[in-house]
Design a protein around this motif. Structure first.
Motif, PDB file in Angstrom:
ATOM      1  N   ARG A  50       0.829  -1.213   0.000  1.00 39.09           N
ATOM      2  CA  ARG A  50       0.000   0.000   0.000  1.00 39.09           C
ATOM      3  C   ARG A  50       0.857   1.254   0.000  1.00 39.09           C
ATOM      4  NH1 ARG A  50      -3.787  -2.040   4.702  1.00 39.09           N
ATOM      5  NH2 ARG A  50      -5.058  -3.503   3.547  1.00 39.09           N
ATOM      6  N   LEU A  51       1.910   1.246   0.808  1.00 44.72           N
ATOM      7  CA  LEU A  51       2.787   2.420   0.872  1.00 44.72           C
ATOM      8  C   LEU A  51       3.527   2.640  -0.445  1.00 44.72           C
ATOM      9  CD1 LEU A  51       4.204   2.029   4.482  1.00 44.72           C
ATOM     10  CD2 LEU A  51       2.600   3.765   3.657  1.00 44.72           C
ATOM     11  N   GLN A  52       3.935   1.568  -1.102  1.00 47.58           N
ATOM     12  CA  GLN A  52       4.581   1.717  -2.404  1.00 47.58           C
ATOM     13  C   GLN A  52       3.612   2.318  -3.423  1.00 47.58           C
ATOM     14  OE1 GLN A  52       6.050  -2.324  -3.084  1.00 47.58           O
ATOM     15  NE2 GLN A  52       8.140  -1.512  -3.021  1.00 47.58           N
ATOM     16  N   LEU A  53       2.372   1.859  -3.394  1.00 50.55           N
ATOM     17  CA  LEU A  53       1.366   2.397  -4.303  1.00 50.55           C
ATOM     18  C   LEU A  53       1.107   3.871  -4.009  1.00 50.55           C
ATOM     19  CD1 LEU A  53      -0.661   1.822  -6.547  1.00 50.55           C
ATOM     20  CD2 LEU A  53      -2.285   1.128  -4.779  1.00 50.55           C
ATOM     21  N   GLU A  54       1.019   4.210  -2.736  1.00 50.95           N
ATOM     22  CA  GLU A  54       0.805   5.605  -2.357  1.00 50.95           C
ATOM     23  C   GLU A  54       1.982   6.471  -2.787  1.00 50.95           C
ATOM     24  OE1 GLU A  54       0.073   8.316   1.656  1.00 50.95           O
ATOM     25  OE2 GLU A  54       0.030   6.130   1.797  1.00 50.95           O
ATOM     26  N   GLN A  55       3.191   5.960  -2.600  1.00 48.50           N
ATOM     27  CA  GLN A  55       4.374   6.724  -3.013  1.00 48.50           C
ATOM     28  C   GLN A  55       4.380   6.935  -4.524  1.00 48.50           C
ATOM     29  OE1 GLN A  55       8.116   4.717  -2.528  1.00 48.50           O
ATOM     30  NE2 GLN A  55       9.261   6.631  -2.474  1.00 48.50           N
ATOM     31  N   ALA A  56       4.031   5.900  -5.268  1.00 51.18           N
ATOM     32  CA  ALA A  56       3.997   6.035  -6.729  1.00 51.18           C
ATOM     33  C   ALA A  56       2.946   7.063  -7.144  1.00 51.18           C
ATOM     34  CB  ALA A  56       3.710   4.684  -7.363  1.00 51.18           C
ATOM     35  N   THR A  57       1.812   7.081  -6.438  1.00 52.24           N
ATOM     36  CA  THR A  57       0.761   8.041  -6.756  1.00 52.24           C
ATOM     37  C   THR A  57       1.223   9.466  -6.484  1.00 52.24           C
ATOM     38  OG1 THR A  57      -0.925   6.406  -6.197  1.00 52.24           O
ATOM     39  CG2 THR A  57      -1.613   8.711  -6.241  1.00 52.24           C
ATOM     40  N   TRP A  58       1.855   9.669  -5.335  1.00 54.41           N
ATOM     41  CA  TRP A  58       2.311  11.017  -4.990  1.00 54.41           C
ATOM     42  C   TRP A  58       3.461  11.481  -5.878  1.00 54.41           C
ATOM     43  CZ3 TRP A  58      -0.373  14.328  -2.277  1.00 54.41           C
ATOM     44  CH2 TRP A  58      -1.287  13.862  -1.343  1.00 54.41           C
ATOM     45  N   ALA A  59       4.212  10.574  -6.433  1.00 51.54           N
ATOM     46  CA  ALA A  59       5.386  10.952  -7.216  1.00 51.54           C
ATOM     47  C   ALA A  59       5.094  11.091  -8.709  1.00 51.54           C
ATOM     48  CB  ALA A  59       6.492   9.918  -7.017  1.00 51.54           C
ATOM     49  N   SER A  61       4.250  12.621 -12.199  1.00 46.09           N
ATOM     50  CA  SER A  61       4.610  13.966 -12.654  1.00 46.09           C
ATOM     51  C   SER A  61       3.391  14.878 -12.762  1.00 46.09           C
ATOM     52  CB  SER A  61       5.334  13.889 -13.996  1.00 46.09           C
ATOM     53  OG  SER A  61       4.496  13.281 -14.967  1.00 46.09           O
ATOM     54  N   ASN A  62       2.245  14.344 -13.181  1.00 45.68           N
ATOM     55  CA  ASN A  62       1.068  15.220 -13.277  1.00 45.68           C
ATOM     56  C   ASN A  62       0.599  15.661 -11.901  1.00 45.68           C
ATOM     57  OD1 ASN A  62       0.070  12.760 -12.494  1.00 45.68           O
ATOM     58  ND2 ASN A  62      -1.630  12.732 -13.936  1.00 45.68           N
ATOM     59  N   ARG A  63       0.787  14.819 -10.875  1.00 46.43           N
ATOM     60  CA  ARG A  63       0.430  15.208  -9.508  1.00 46.43           C
ATOM     61  C   ARG A  63       1.352  16.325  -9.030  1.00 46.43           C
ATOM     62  NH1 ARG A  63      -2.654  16.339  -5.406  1.00 46.43           N
ATOM     63  NH2 ARG A  63      -1.773  15.800  -3.403  1.00 46.43           N
ATOM     64  N   VAL A  67       0.206  20.151  -7.989  1.00 44.92           N
ATOM     65  CA  VAL A  67       0.532  20.772  -6.698  1.00 44.92           C
ATOM     66  C   VAL A  67       1.339  22.045  -6.915  1.00 44.92           C
ATOM     67  CG1 VAL A  67       1.847  20.460  -4.561  1.00 44.92           C
ATOM     68  CG2 VAL A  67       0.374  18.627  -5.392  1.00 44.92           C
ATOM     69  N   ALA A  68       2.271  22.013  -7.853  1.00 42.45           N
ATOM     70  CA  ALA A  68       3.090  23.205  -8.126  1.00 42.45           C
ATOM     71  C   ALA A  68       2.219  24.362  -8.612  1.00 42.45           C
ATOM     72  CB  ALA A  68       4.161  22.875  -9.156  1.00 42.45           C
ATOM     73  N   ARG A  69       1.245  24.053  -9.423  1.00 40.47           N
ATOM     74  CA  ARG A  69       0.375  25.117  -9.934  1.00 40.47           C
ATOM     75  C   ARG A  69      -0.581  25.626  -8.861  1.00 40.47           C
ATOM     76  NH1 ARG A  69       0.193  25.470 -15.642  1.00 40.47           N
ATOM     77  NH2 ARG A  69       1.346  23.786 -16.618  1.00 40.47           N
TER      78      ARG A  69
END
Length: 87
Positions: A50-59, A61-63, A67-69
């Motif tokens: 689950r943590l690996q999936l969450e990390q992949a989601t947060w990382a 590029s579109n996410r 967030v940057a915008r």
């Protein structure tokens, strides 16, 4: 003499039986501990997935771009705003 040998053999038999009972008891306790640890390992493996999936989601590029915008007010510069610096 024969009585003494018989008493010794009976005592040896009783001591051996107690040893077998103790060994089986230890085996059962260790088996319960092994089962508990295997269950804990499986739960940790699931949480790690689950943590690996969450990390992949947060990382993604579109996410990061989103967030940057939204939070930082960043945007891509227009073509006329780009300056190339050469050494």
């Amino acid at each position: 003499m024969i009585r003494l040998a018989l008493v010794v053999l009976v005592l040896a038999n009783v001591i051996s039986a107690i040893g077998v009972v103790y060994a089986r008891h230890q085996h059962r306790e260790l088996y319960v501990q092994l089962t508990r640890l295997e269950r804990e390992r499986d739960e940790l493996d699931i949480e790690f997935g689950r943590l690996q999936l969450e990390q992949a989601t947060w990382a993604e590029s579109n996410r990061i771009d989103q967030v940057a915008r939204s939070r930082l007010g960043m945007k891509f510069p227009a073509t006329d705003e780009i300056v190339v610096v050469r050494p």
